[in-house]
Scaffold this motif. Structure first.
Motif, PDB file in Angstrom:
ATOM      1  N   ALA A  44      88.039  61.971  19.754  1.00  0.00           N
ATOM      2  CA  ALA A  44      87.435  60.639  19.770  1.00  0.00           C
ATOM      3  C   ALA A  44      86.015  60.670  19.201  1.00  0.00           C
ATOM      4  CB  ALA A  44      87.423  60.087  21.192  1.00  0.00           C
ATOM      5  N   ILE A  93      89.216  55.145  12.285  1.00  0.00           N
ATOM      6  CA  ILE A  93      89.275  54.121  13.335  1.00  0.00           C
ATOM      7  C   ILE A  93      90.579  54.234  14.115  1.00  0.00           C
ATOM      8  CG2 ILE A  93      89.491  51.628  13.776  1.00  0.00           C
ATOM      9  CD1 ILE A  93      87.495  51.176  11.499  1.00  0.00           C
ATOM     10  N   CYS A  94      91.675  54.415  13.415  1.00  0.00           N
ATOM     11  CA  CYS A  94      92.983  54.549  14.072  1.00  0.00           C
ATOM     12  C   CYS A  94      93.016  55.762  14.999  1.00  0.00           C
ATOM     13  CB  CYS A  94      94.097  54.646  13.026  1.00  0.00           C
ATOM     14  SG  CYS A  94      94.356  53.133  12.078  1.00  0.00           S
ATOM     15  N   GLU A  97      90.864  55.034  18.131  1.00  0.00           N
ATOM     16  CA  GLU A  97      91.495  54.116  19.083  1.00  0.00           C
ATOM     17  C   GLU A  97      92.683  54.769  19.793  1.00  0.00           C
ATOM     18  OE1 GLU A  97      90.389  51.447  20.209  1.00  0.00           O
ATOM     19  OE2 GLU A  97      88.736  51.213  18.818  1.00  0.00           O
ATOM     20  N   ALA A 100      91.266  57.169  22.400  1.00  0.00           N
ATOM     21  CA  ALA A 100      90.714  56.412  23.532  1.00  0.00           C
ATOM     22  C   ALA A 100      91.841  55.881  24.416  1.00  0.00           C
ATOM     23  CB  ALA A 100      89.846  55.257  23.019  1.00  0.00           C
ATOM     24  N   TYR A 101      92.915  55.390  23.800  1.00  0.00           N
ATOM     25  CA  TYR A 101      94.058  54.865  24.549  1.00  0.00           C
ATOM     26  C   TYR A 101      94.711  55.969  25.388  1.00  0.00           C
ATOM     27  CZ  TYR A 101      98.603  52.728  25.481  1.00  0.00           C
ATOM     28  OH  TYR A 101      99.726  52.241  26.096  1.00  0.00           O
ATOM     29  N   PHE A 108      89.750  52.862  26.545  1.00  0.00           N
ATOM     30  CA  PHE A 108      90.330  52.089  25.444  1.00  0.00           C
ATOM     31  C   PHE A 108      89.631  50.739  25.289  1.00  0.00           C
ATOM     32  CE2 PHE A 108      93.697  49.148  23.857  1.00  0.00           C
ATOM     33  CZ  PHE A 108      93.756  49.637  22.558  1.00  0.00           C
ATOM     34  N   LYS A 109      89.409  50.057  26.403  1.00  0.00           N
ATOM     35  CA  LYS A 109      88.746  48.741  26.345  1.00  0.00           C
ATOM     36  C   LYS A 109      87.321  48.867  25.798  1.00  0.00           C
ATOM     37  CE  LYS A 109      91.323  46.516  30.122  1.00  0.00           C
ATOM     38  NZ  LYS A 109      91.232  45.960  31.498  1.00  0.00           N
ATOM     39  N   SER A 111      86.167  51.158  23.954  1.00  0.00           N
ATOM     40  CA  SER A 111      86.127  51.717  22.598  1.00  0.00           C
ATOM     41  C   SER A 111      85.797  50.645  21.568  1.00  0.00           C
ATOM     42  CB  SER A 111      87.461  52.384  22.249  1.00  0.00           C
ATOM     43  OG  SER A 111      88.505  51.424  22.138  1.00  0.00           O
ATOM     44  N   PHE A 112      86.177  49.400  21.849  1.00  0.00           N
ATOM     45  CA  PHE A 112      85.890  48.313  20.909  1.00  0.00           C
ATOM     46  C   PHE A 112      84.412  47.938  20.936  1.00  0.00           C
ATOM     47  CE2 PHE A 112      90.404  47.953  21.925  1.00  0.00           C
ATOM     48  CZ  PHE A 112      90.936  47.929  20.649  1.00  0.00           C
ATOM     49  N   LEU A 115      82.871  50.622  18.852  1.00  0.00           N
ATOM     50  CA  LEU A 115      83.117  50.330  17.435  1.00  0.00           C
ATOM     51  C   LEU A 115      82.142  49.288  16.898  1.00  0.00           C
ATOM     52  CD1 LEU A 115      86.950  50.202  16.651  1.00  0.00           C
ATOM     53  CD2 LEU A 115      85.215  51.683  15.636  1.00  0.00           C
TER      54      LEU A 115
END
Length: 282
Positions: A44, A93-94, A97, A100-101, A108-109, A111-112, A115
Motif C-alpha cells: 500500500a 491506484i488500483c 486500493e 487497503a481493501y 479502505f474507506k 484510503s480515498f 488519495l
C-alpha cells in the motif's frame, strides 16, 4: 522492463525508504501486526507513493521543462511518455486500493482520503506558499495509515507521530525549495522562500524541525517507550542540525546530500529506535 526501470527512476523509487518506516512504526504502536499485515502495508505504501510521485511529474511537466534543475527529468526529455506515466498511475491506484481493501474496512474507506491528498498536493504551489505544510500533512498519512491498517481503528495518540512527520517533511521541503528560489520568483511558483525570502525561510525550516522534535518526544512519552527510543530521538535531532548546516544559501550543492542521505538516516534510526523501544525490556 527497460521502460519500467525508467519510470521507477523518474519517481525516485528508492526514496520509498523515507515513508515506509513510519507506516511500520504506526503498525508497531498499534500492537496489532503479523506478516500479512506487514506485506500489505508495504504494498500500500509503495503504490501510494508511486501514485503521488508519478502525478507530481505529470502535473509539473511544463514547469519541469522550463526549470534548468528539472528539465532533464524523464518526462521533459521524452524518455517516458505522458500516456505511459498515466498508465503507471492508474495501475498504482488500483494496487493501493486493493491492498487497503484487503487490510480492513476502515483502511479502505480512509484510503480515498489519502488519495485526495496524494493527488492534490502537487497543485498547491500554484496558489499558496503553504504548499510545504500541505506536503508534510500528506506524508503524515504514513503513520496514521500504518496504525489503521494494523488495528482497524484510529488512536488519537498516533497523531503525535503524524505531526512529527508533517513538520519534519514540511521543514525540509522549505530548505529544498531554496534551489528553485530564482526560478519560482520569476515564474509565479509559490513557496515560503518566495514569500518571505531565503533567510526567513531557513529560520522557519529550523522552527519546523524543532517542533517536529517535540512531537517525536511526545510520541515516545504517550506510548511509554523505553530509553532506546529517546536515544534515537536525540540522534535524529543531531542529524537535523547537520542537515541545516549542510544547506548553505550561498552554495546549495550539498542539499542533495541533506535530502538523500540525512533523511534516509533519520528514517532508519527511528525504525530501529522504535523496534528497540517496543521489544527490548529494560
Amino acid at each position: 522492463m527497460s521502460k519500467l526501470k525508467q519510470i521507477l527512476s523518474m519517481i525516485k523509487f528508492e526514496h520509498s525508504i523515507f515513508a515506509l518506516p513510519f507506516a511500520y512504526i504506526g503498525m508497531l504502536l498499534s500492537n496489532h501486526y503479523n506478516l500479512k499485515i506487514t506485506i500489505l502495508i508495504t504494498i500500500a505504501m509503495i503504490s501510494a507513493r508511486s501514485v503521488a510521485m508519478t502525478l507530481n511529474r505529470i502535473i509539473d511537466y511544463k514547469i519541469d521543462s522550463l526549470n534548468p534543475r528539472t528539465k532533464n527529468r524523464e518526462l521533459p526529455r521524452g524518455v517516458v511518455k505522458l500516456k505511459e506515466a498515466w498508465l503507471f498511475t492508474i495501475i498504482s491506484i488500483c494496487i493501493f486500493e486493493i491492498s487497503a481493501y484487503l487490510l480492513n474496512l476502515l483502511a479502505f474507506k480512509l484510503s480515498f482520503v489519502a488519495l485526495f491528498f496524494l493527488i492534490t498536493y502537487s497543485y498547491t504551489k500554484r496558489f499558496t506558499w503553504l504548499c510545504h505544510i500541505y506536503l508534510g500533512v500528506t506524508d503524515a498519512i504514513a503513520p496514521l495509515g500504518g496504525f489503521v491498517a494494523a488495528a482497524g481503528y484510529l488512536d488519537l495518540n498516533i497523531f503525535y507521530l503524524a505531526l512529527f512527520v508533517a513538520f519534519w517533511i514540511g521543514g525540509f521541503d522549505i530548505l529544498y525549495s531554496l534551489q528553485d528560489f530564482e526560478f519560482d520568483l520569476k515564474n509565479g511558483v509559490y513557496s515560503i522562500p518566495v514569500k518571505f525570502g531565503p533567510n526567513i525561510a531557513r529560520i522557519l525550516a529550523a522552527l519546523f524541525h524543532l517542533i517536529a522534535f517535540v512531537f517525536l518526544l511526545l510520541t515516545m512519552y504517550v506510548y511509554k517507550l523505553n530509553y532506546f527510543t529517546y536515544i534515537g530521538a536525540f540522534i535524529v535531532f543531531g542529524l537535523l542540525v547537520i542537515e541545516h548546516l549542510l544547506v548553505d544559501p550561498k552554495d546549495l550543492k550539498k542539499i542533495n546530500i541533506a535530502f538523500f542521505n540525512i533523511n534516509s538516516y533519520i528514517s532508519i534510526v527511528l525504525i530501529v529506535a522504535f523496534l528497540l523501544g517496543r521489544f527490548v525490556n529494560v
